[in-house]
Structures are given as C-alpha cells and as structure tokens.
Scaffold this active site. Structure first.
Site, mmCIF file in Angstrom:
data_model
loop_
_atom_site.group_PDB
_atom_site.id
_atom_site.type_symbol
_atom_site.label_atom_id
_atom_site.label_comp_id
_atom_site.label_asym_id
_atom_site.label_seq_id
_atom_site.Cartn_x
_atom_site.Cartn_y
_atom_site.Cartn_z
ATOM 1 N N CYS A 44 0.842 -1.187 0.000
ATOM 2 C CA CYS A 44 0.000 0.000 0.000
ATOM 3 C C CYS A 44 0.882 1.245 0.000
ATOM 4 O O CYS A 44 1.638 1.474 0.942
ATOM 5 C CB CYS A 44 -0.951 -0.079 1.203
ATOM 6 N N CYS A 47 0.692 3.826 2.842
ATOM 7 C CA CYS A 47 1.240 3.289 4.095
ATOM 8 C C CYS A 47 2.740 3.577 4.153
ATOM 9 O O CYS A 47 3.284 3.974 5.187
ATOM 10 C CB CYS A 47 1.018 1.778 4.176
#
Lengths: 148, 297, 439, 73
Positions: A44, A47
């Site tokens: 991700c 993230c």
C-alpha cells in the site's frame, strides 16, 4: 544436532487449533498512555508514506503515546522485506488473517485509530496524505490536554 | 561411515506422490501435491541430487571435499568457491548475531563430548584446553580466502541440512507450481499449501515431558533443534548436547526441543538453534523474535 | 545475545539463498516525478511509415493526487489509398496541393503520395480526490498538424462505493477541431481532372474548392462501473456516447467515376489522357456513436489475463466488434512475455460507395447526398497478433513489443466489367515495434 | 417495449445482487494493487495503439478508466 523427527501428516483436511495464528492487540497493556493503532500492508503506497511520520510520533511523544501498527500482509515475508527497507521504531503486530482488521472495521489503508489514556476511541483516520501529520498531531495534543 | 545407498523410492498415496531417500544421515522425502508420476520422478531426482551434492560437498566425514581441505590446511589460506563463501558469510553473520554462541568452529568439542546417555562427563580442564582450538574470531575470513589456525576445524553440520532444504526448494520451484513439501530429517519447507487443504499438517513428536504438537504450515520453513536422546546424566544432573563454544561446557537449562517456523528453512533452523543456545532464556528469546514456535521443556 | 535478530537473520538468509521475494513494485513517493518514454515504429510495406516518440511525466503531488503531462510527436510519411479504383491502364492524380501528379500503374491501387504529416500533441491530466471516496480527473488535449488542429477538455468523476469494491464513473469530454485543407475544403462531389491541369475548376468552370476552412465539434459522455470480483479479478463495464458534428468529410479522398458498361474509369481529359475522372466525397455532417466496453482482468499466480470486448454502433450504419486478449506471463521474478491477439470486425457505412457509375453520381455541390470510397468505411476484418517482452525493475522498467496488423475485406459485390478483374479492396498490413522505458 | 424494460430490470437487479456478494476486504487487495492489474496498466501503449487503430478503422475510444487498484483511500 537434531534427531527429533517431526512427522508429516500430509494433506489432512482436519485442522488442530493448538497453533492458531490469530493476532491479539491488548490495549490494556498501554494503560495510562495514548495509543495510536495503524493498520498497514507492504503493497500500500500511502502506508509507505506514513511510516516516517509514525517514527516521528515515537520520537516526539515517546512517553505519552504508544504507536502500535498492525500488518495485514498475508505473507510475512512481504512485511519483512518492507520493514528491512523502511524500519519501524514502533511495534508491529501481524494479522495475516485480518481478524483484528475486521474487529476494527478497517475501511482502507492505512487506517489509524487514536485511543485516549482510558482506552476510549478518540478518532479514526482513513488514508494518509501530506497534510495529515499536522492534523493528527493536533488531535494527539488535544487528547493529551495540551492546549494549543 | 559406509557410503550411503543413493536410491529413491517413489510411493503414491491418496493425495499425491512421495519420493523417499536417505541423505545427510537422515531419512529425506519430497511430498508432491500432484498425480503426475513423471513429474515426481523428475522432481524427486532433482531434490535428491541436490541433497546428495550438498552432503558430498560439505560433509566432514569425507576426504575429498572443501571441508576436508579447510580442516587440513595447517594454517594456510584456502580459496573457496562462491557457494562455500556464501555459507561462510552466513555463518559469520550468525556468529555476530549470537554474540559468539553460534560458532562454525565449535565442532571439535564433539571429540570430547559423546552424548550417549552415559555418565561420561569430561573434565573442565579437558574442555577448557579444547577451547583454544575454537572461536570464529581466530579465523581469518576474507572472501574468497579462509585461514584457520592449525588444529582448528569447521563443521557445517549446524546449517547444512536446512540449507539443503532451501536449495532443493529453489530448484523445485523452477520446475513446478505444484505444492510440495521437502523434509530432510525433520528440517522442512513447504512451497505452497496443498490444493485441497489450507495448509500442510506437520506433527512434532513429544519429547520428555513436552506435548506433541500438530503444526499447520501454509508455506515456508520449519526446523527443530534439540533432542531427547542426546544427553549425559551424572549425579541426577542432565547435560544436554548444546555446547557453549566459549566454555566448552553444555548450556544447562536449555529446552528439550524447539521448533520454529520462518520464511526459509535456514532462518527457522538458526532461530531454533539460537533459542537452545539461550538456555533458560529460550522462551523470552523466542517471544522477542515474533516467530511461530513450539517449545518442549 | 542480541534481542531481536529476526530481520538481520532474514537479510543474511536472503543473501545466502539468493533473492527471496523480489520487490519489483514501482514505488512512487510523494513529490516524485515519474518519467516514461515510448517510441513506436509503424510500417506498412510500400505505404505509410510512422515514427511516434512519446514522453510522459507524472508528478505524485500527494498519495492520492497526481499530475500527468504527455508530449507526443508523430511523423507520418508515405502513401495511403486515395479512394479511386485501380484499373487496366495507368492513372495519374494531381496532388491536393495541385501541380505535381502521382502516377499509378495499371492494376495498382491509386495512392495519395503526398501523405506527409507531423503532429504534435500535448496532454495534461490532473487527478485529485474532491471528497471521501470521490476522485476527479481533469484533462486537456491539444494537437496540431499543418492542416488540422484539435483541442479538447474532459472531466471524469469516479465514486467508490461498497468498501471500494465498486467504482461508479461518469465523464464528459468536449472537443473542437479546426480543419484547414490545402487550398480550402472541396465542394461535395466536385469533379476533378476532366480539364487541363487546373485542379480548382470543373468542366463547367465551377470551383471545386471553395477555399474555406471548417470545424467539427465533439461531445463524449461515458458512464461505467468497475467491480472487484475477488482477490484476483475485476471487471469493468462502460457505455459511451460520442457525438460529432461539423465537417466530417475527408478532404483528400476521391471516388472514381466508371463507364456503365466496361467498368473502366472515365478518362475525359484531352490534354492529359492519363487523368481519370474522380469526384470528391461527402459525408454526413453529424455522427452519433454508441459503444459498450467490457473488460475482465484476472491475476493468476503472477500472470495476468486481460480480456476486453467492445461493441460499437453508429448512425452511419457501421457496427463493429472488437475482442482483445492479452496474457502476461511472468517468469524469473522480474521478466514477462505477453502475447496479444486482437480481432476487429466492422460493417460498412450506409453511404460507402467504392465507385460511381457515370450518370449516377450526385450533382456537384449536392450536400444532401453522401458517399465515400474510403476503405476505412467499408466492411472488413482486422487481426493483430503481437508479443511483448518486458522487465519490471524497481528503478527502471522497460518493454519491447512487436505486433503484426492485417486488415482484409471482401471485394464489393457491385463490381462489374473491368472492376471484377481488379482488387478493389486490397489487404492492408503493418508491422509495429513499440518500446517503452520507465525511468 | 415492455418486454425490453423487463429484461433491463432483470439484468440490472441480477447484476446488483451479484455485486453485493462480490468484493474483498481492504487488506485483501495485494494482487489487485499490483501495477499490472490496473485496468489500463500501460497507458502509453494504449494511447499508441489507439492512435494507430483510430487512423485505420471506423471505431475508436469506448474505453474508460477508474476503479480497482489498491483502494488505499
């Protein structure tokens, strides 16, 4: 050095629950501190962007705030590779089955939750953009009772 | 030691094929989640050949390999190949990570300690004397040159089998996407879960007062360190076979057996070994590592 | 003993056993510019050759906001069919710019040899979230070549619902094109080459080109839905409505006028007997297209299957079906091979007319009549087969693809006489080589 | 005409029912988040191809974008 032979009972469909992998997150462990819980995965992008910020949080609020992250990669290796590249200065709980994520109702990634000293949820935050750090710091300061 | 017979036996069971052979003084097997007989023949041969290759190359019982060359170099530098260099690098890392407890040169202690269940405890003096010939810090390792002091020996026994499992798995994965489990004498690795089950089930035998365990392994390595039958007992004191290379003496209060799951078999094996070397602190050491593990005391 | 040795040990094991889980994914950190370059070589044997370099730069403004700029250069050289039929004797055609004439041997498809063009196109797209789960993309395109200028703006909105498993999308694009044909746009069905070498007048002294420019406007609306099916697959379904109006005729395309009995083009020019009589085409001044596009993608243990289908129907009477299948076969961690097959089928436009029988052609300037001999409006099948090889490296990825394109149509059923001896609908084939490099 | 409407209603409702049972949790999108799984995974290639086909065929466009991906908010 090793003579014990683990016996392989291959292809059995029955499962034995003595080695359940369910992840646990016990907020009571951090009683007296604010807790910032962050759900993430290695693949991700946002993230990745949030990790330096969370490392900063540990530096800035070390005594008053516990940062706990929950990794949701299905393969532990992926999380390890990520952490090798971007080390985390906070603890990482592994939740490959997503049990904790379900419990918290994670809507996307990253997804963060701020709990106050008594363990009450103060706010949740979806995603991570460049303007988020300021917003989250304000929230933490307010919760700590530091007036702006 | 007599030359092992190098034969592979193929067996079909209800869920797939098994190839069995002996290597590194252990029963070895490859479980394949496939009905394809030609595939198991091909893969069985690949896996066994790799096990036998590594056994031949790194066994300390032979006089025609690199280990013999190193152990008989009499203080002279030996130039080693890429693969051996990789293992030496790895062992050096492990030496540092374990603060000197994992030591490739500790094998000579075996001359003194024979863990046959007897009360044959060597003297402190003998153990201390032997320690002069132990210690990775006395070794000069500068790729590709390895220089051992005369009298020192190295032994890849602590990682060889796990390394062979990982190597065989790498070769196997280049040939098939079928789920497979490679088991070399209890050190094993699963490439992926079987088609009809969420994971492989691996049973860990009960030792001492421990409990047997059934381990669900999706993929990755699993290795066990420790053993119920290799110890000495004198005056009601149990001397386990885990030796501290710094003292030449067993590490007391180590668990009977530690099983660890990790992405690769070498990682699993080393963490299990480290846990044994941690002795009474094995539990807390394993808790720190955040790995799936099973301890028997 | 060191406290947590896991990561160091994992690193050491990686070194020992070779690459473990290669992280091939491209990481776009906030603030980064991600630059890609592509080069296309396109070649039809004996006809058009094109070289098209593209450079694209994408700025990651935030984790959810990007700006993409793209510059495309397009250099076309070579010849394309001018619409006239081949016949059993040589033909010559004056070029659009007048003066020079192109010679076509007996039995050869007449070509417009002067087909040379350089196009410059600039695209910009800004993607930004405007509310929770709502993303907006604003885009603008500008392109220019010596006789054509195009400008368009678009905006698309995508709304994630159902825990981001369903995305609803709606977009609108408005465009305006300016066409400045050489010597102005021709008069509908203006007859050419019947007298001397004056290209601007027909038999009766009427101008066949009125010297003016023209425009066309485009409105595109698209609505669609994307649905995640499971951890490995998703599909998209969209409908688009495309309306164009204004000057839609190709100012450089002719239609042959043939003798009603022999099927041989008329050669009425006494001064230059190899100039056949041809008329300019005329198309409707509006076109409404409906397209339905479906795409399905599936991740198969590192490989990717990508299939799509498009159905198009318009009020010119054209329907088309396009099937496209790609399979991205990953091997050795960072490399892939991707075979590609595309099949395209279209029916002819209602006004597609491969030739006029003398006496049946509309009168000059009759803009109510429509006809075109452009092979692209005829009925045909087209096949593409290709193979792409690529490497995904974290810092620089690249790919190279070679594709073969073949367009083949049936001979018109209304052919007669000499026309029956000629190949009125010759196959067109092309080779494409595409190289993409991500810096 | 009525039959037509009915069909559309049936298709629409079955699609919706089907959709409600489809989908994954946000943390199960590892494969979907891969760049090669984007609907238009190579926009430069798509643009080059579209330009070629635009100049050779009577149909163009129809493709759209959006959706899928990592759902990282």
């Amino acid at each position: 050095m090793k003579l014990t032979l683990p016996r392989i009972l291959a292809f059995l469909l029955f499962s034995v629950s003595i080695c359940s992998q369910a992840a646990e997150l016990d907020l009571a462990r951090y009683k007296g501190k604010l807790v910032y819980v962050d759900f993430w995965a290695s693949w991700c992008g946002p993230c990745r962007a949030s990790f330096p910020f969370m490392n900063d949080l540990v530096k800035e609020y070390g005594n008053e705030l516990a940062v706990v992250s929950v990794n949701l990669d299905e393969e532990r290796q992926d999380a390890d590779d990520f952490l090798k590249e971007i080390p985390a200065d906070f603890s990482v709980i592994y939740d490959p089955e997503g049990g904790l994520a379900k419990q918290y109702g994670v809507r996307g990634m990253p997804n963060s939750f701020l709990f106050d000293r008594s363990g009450k949820l103060v706010s949740r935050h979806d995603g991570f953009t460049v303007k988020d750090p300021q917003h989250i710091r304000e929230l933490i300061d307010n919760t700590l009772g530091k007036s702006q | 030691m007599s030359a092992p017979t190098r034969e592979i036996e193929f067996k079909k069971n209800s869920n797939g094929w098994v190839a069995q052979f002996r290597a590194m003084a252990s029963p070895c097997e490859l479980l394949l989640d496939s009905d394809d007989e030609s595939l198991i023949q091909e893969l069985g041969n690949i896996v066994a050949a790799e096990a036998w290759r590594i056994e031949t190359k790194f066994s300390r019982y032979r006089d025609d390999n690199i280990v013999y060359q190193i152990n008989n170099s009499q203080g002279k530098a030996v130039s080693v190949d890429e693969e051996t260099a990789g293992l030496l690098d790895f062992a050096e890392n492990a030496y540092q990570l374990s603060d000197g407890l994992f030591d490739l040169s500790s094998g000579v202690l075996r001359k003194l300690w024979r863990f046959d269940g007897s009360a044959n405890i060597p003297t402190y003096e003998a153990a201390t004397a032997l320690c002069d010939n132990i210690g990775w810090h006395k070794v000069r390792w500068q790729r590709p040159l390895l220089t051992l002091q005369a009298g020192m020996e190295i032994d890849f026994g602590g990682i060889g089998k796990e390394y062979a499992v990982d190597r065989a798995a790498t070769l196997l994965k280049q040939k098939t996407d079928c789920a497979a489990l490679i088991n070399f004498g209890g050190d094993l690795l699963a490439t992926s879960p079987p088609r009809n089950a969420p994971h492989w089930l691996v049973g860990v035998e009960q030792v001492g007062g421990g409990q047997s365990a059934m381990i669900q392994l999706k993929r990755g390595g699993l290795a066990t360190s420790g053993d119920a039958n290799r110890y000495l007992i004198k005056d009601n004191i149990r001397y386990p076979h885990v030796l501290n290379p710094k003292t030449g003496w067993p590490i007391m209060n180590a668990p009977r057996s530690v099983t660890v799951a990790a992405p690769s078999c070498v990682e699993a094996g080393l963490i299990a070994t480290f846990a044994m070397l941690a002795g009474a602190d094995a539990d807390s050491f394993l808790a720190e590592q955040d790995v799936l593990h099973w301890i028997q005391h | 003993m060191k406290k947590n040795i896991r990561l160091s040990l994992a690193a050491a094991s990686c070194a020992l056993l070779g690459s473990h889980g290669a992280m091939a994914e491209d990481k776009h950190d906030v603030g980064d510019w991600d630059i890609s370059a592509a080069l296309l070589f396109y070649s039809e044997p004996d006809r058009v050759t094109a070289t098209e370099p593209v450079i694209s730069a994408k700025k990651q403004i935030d984790t959810d906001e990007t700006l993409t700029l793209k510059l495309t250069l397009d250099t076309l050289t070579g010849a394309s069919a001018n619409g006239a039929v081949p016949t059993n004797r040589p033909q010559s055609f004056t070029s659009p710019s007048g003066g020079t004439s192109a010679y076509t041997a007996a039995g050869e498809t007449p070509l417009d040899e002067s087909f040379k063009d350089t196009r410059v196109a600039v695209n910009a797209a800004w993607e930004k979230p405007i509310a929770k789960d709502l993303t907006m993309v604003l885009g603008t395109n500008f392109s220019t070549e010596y006789d054509y200028t195009s400008f368009a703006v678009s905006s698309t909105f995508a709304k994630d619902i159902n825990n981001s498993n369903t995305t609803l999308m709606a977009g609108l694009s408005l465009g305006m094109d300016m066409i400045e044909p050489v010597n102005g746009k021709p008069v509908a069905f203006g007859t050419l080459q019947t007298q001397g070498d004056d290209d601007d007048e027909d038999d009766d002294g009427n101008k066949v080109k009125n010297g003016s420019d023209d425009t066309k406007s485009l409105v595109d609306i698209v609505v669609g839905v994307t649905q995640v099916i499971d951890q490995n697959s998703l599909f998209q379904l969209s409908y688009s409505l495309s309306s164009s109006s204004g000057y839609l005729t190709d100012p450089y395309k002719f239609i042959s006028v043939v003798d009603p009995t022999t099927g041989i083009p008329l050669f009425e020019n006494n001064a230059q007997p190899d100039l056949p009589t041809v008329v300019y085409e005329n198309r409707p001044d509006s076109r409404l297209k409906h397209s339905v596009f479906g795409q399905y993608k599936r991740y198969i243990g590192g490989d990717v299957l990508d299939t799509s289908y498009r159905f198009m129907v318009d009020d010119w009477g054209i329907t088309s079906n396009t099937i496209d299948v790609k399979y991205r076969w990953k091997f050795a961690d960072t490399q892939y091979l991707q075979p590609h097959v595309r099949v395209y089928q279209q029916s002819a436009a209602d006004f597609y007319t491969p030739f006029f029988i003398d006496g049946q052609q509309p009168t000059v300037g009759d803009t109510n009549s429509e006809a075109s001999a452009d092979y692209r409006l005829g009925e045909f099948m087209a096949y593409t087969v290709g193979l792409e090889y690529g490497q995904d490296n974290p810092s620089n990825s690249w790919s190279v693809a070679l594709e073969y394109y073949l367009q083949t149509g049936d001979e018109p059923s209304q052919a007669f006489g000499e026309l029956k001896n000629q190949e009125l609908y010759p196959d067109v084939d092309a080779l494409m080589l595409r190289v993409v490099y991500d810096f | 005409m009525r039959k037509h409407m009915l069909w559309i209603a049936v298709i629409a409702s079955s699609t919706l029912t089907a959709c409600s049972s489809m989908g994954v949790d946000p943390w199960q999108r590892q494969n979907l988040a891969k760049p090669e799984m984007a609907l238009d995974s190579s926009p430069l290639n798509t643009a080059l191809d579209d330009h070629i086909y635009f100049s050779k065929e009577a149909s163009s466009g129809g493709r759209s974008f959006g959706g899928g991906g990592c759902g990282c908010n």
